[in-house]
Motif scaffolding. Structure first.
Motif, short mmCIF file in Angstrom:
data_model
loop_
_atom_site.label_atom_id
_atom_site.label_comp_id
_atom_site.label_asym_id
_atom_site.label_seq_id
_atom_site.Cartn_x
_atom_site.Cartn_y
_atom_site.Cartn_z
N GLU A 31 16.65 6.14 9.55
CA GLU A 31 16.51 6.89 10.80
C GLU A 31 16.85 6.01 12.00
OE1 GLU A 31 12.53 8.48 8.64
OE2 GLU A 31 13.18 6.46 9.20
N SER A 32 17.21 6.66 13.07
CA SER A 32 17.44 5.98 14.34
C SER A 32 17.18 6.94 15.48
CB SER A 32 18.87 5.43 14.42
OG SER A 32 19.81 6.48 14.34
N THR A 83 10.28 6.60 12.39
CA THR A 83 10.64 6.09 13.70
C THR A 83 9.65 6.63 14.73
OG1 THR A 83 12.45 5.86 15.32
CG2 THR A 83 12.29 7.98 14.18
N TYR A 108 9.53 11.19 10.42
CA TYR A 108 10.09 10.78 9.14
C TYR A 108 11.20 11.72 8.73
CZ TYR A 108 5.80 8.04 8.70
OH TYR A 108 4.77 7.15 8.90
N CYS A 109 12.31 11.14 8.32
CA CYS A 109 13.38 11.92 7.74
C CYS A 109 13.05 12.21 6.27
CB CYS A 109 14.69 11.14 7.83
SG CYS A 109 16.12 11.97 7.10
N GLY A 141 12.45 8.51 4.72
CA GLY A 141 12.83 7.36 5.52
C GLY A 141 11.59 6.55 5.88
N ASN A 188 20.36 15.54 12.16
CA ASN A 188 19.98 15.16 13.51
C ASN A 188 18.90 16.10 14.04
OD1 ASN A 188 22.01 13.05 13.77
ND2 ASN A 188 23.48 14.73 13.89
N LEU A 211 17.22 6.51 3.08
CA LEU A 211 17.27 7.34 4.27
C LEU A 211 16.96 6.44 5.46
CD1 LEU A 211 17.07 9.56 2.07
CD2 LEU A 211 15.64 10.85 3.66
N TRP A 218 12.92 16.91 9.09
CA TRP A 218 12.07 15.95 9.78
C TRP A 218 10.61 16.38 9.71
CZ3 TRP A 218 14.03 11.49 11.75
CH2 TRP A 218 15.40 11.41 11.88
N THR A 233 24.10 13.57 6.79
CA THR A 233 23.31 13.24 7.96
C THR A 233 22.57 14.47 8.47
OG1 THR A 233 25.17 13.66 9.45
CG2 THR A 233 24.87 11.39 8.69
N SER A 251 18.44 10.64 14.46
CA SER A 251 19.47 10.77 13.45
C SER A 251 19.01 10.14 12.15
CB SER A 251 20.76 10.07 13.92
OG SER A 251 21.28 10.68 15.08
N CYS A 252 19.50 10.67 11.06
CA CYS A 252 19.14 10.16 9.73
C CYS A 252 20.37 10.22 8.83
CB CYS A 252 18.01 10.99 9.14
SG CYS A 252 17.57 10.56 7.44
#
Length: 121
Positions: free
Chosen positions: A6-7, A115, A94-95, A112, A79, A4, A36, A77, A21-22
């Protein structure tokens, strides 16, 4: 086997917006839930928002009306659109995905790397 990624985190002023996004990739057979979570300094990890495969969503009371979660099942994905951000939203996000891999019959949690979201003037 499963990743996973993330961004979208960063620094934003109070009242601003960010979009996280993940992408889930790897040997995925089926994803039940994507969502999330966040962990603020000195606090426990908490659910922010999640969407179940059928499309139903859950939000933390503190983000209702400000955050919106969306999911693309075909692309694996999820978001998180975050509006009207407050300093209290500062945390590592965290995703999460509850999924089954191609080599298992059991659904389990995947995470994830996290982020950072910082809301500050």
């Amino acid at each position: 086997q499963v990743q996973l990624v993330e961004s979208g985190g960063g620094l934003v002023q109070p009242g601003g917006s960010l979009r996280l996004s993940c992408l889930a990739s790897g040997s995925i057979a089926n994803i039940n839930t994507m969502g999330w979570y966040r962990r603020a300094p000195g606090k426990q990890r908490e659910l922010v928002a999640r969407v179940i495969s059928a499309g139903s969503t859950n939000y933390a009371d503190s983000v209702k009306g400000r955050f919106s979660i969306s999911r693309d099942n075909a692309k694996n994905t999820v978001n998180l659109q975050m509006n009207s951000l407050e300093p209290e939203d500062t945390a590592v996000y965290y995703c999460n995905a509850v999924l089954r891999t191609t080599t298992s019959f059991v659904y389990r949690d995947y995470w994830g790397q996290g982020t950072q979201v910082t809301v500050s003037s």
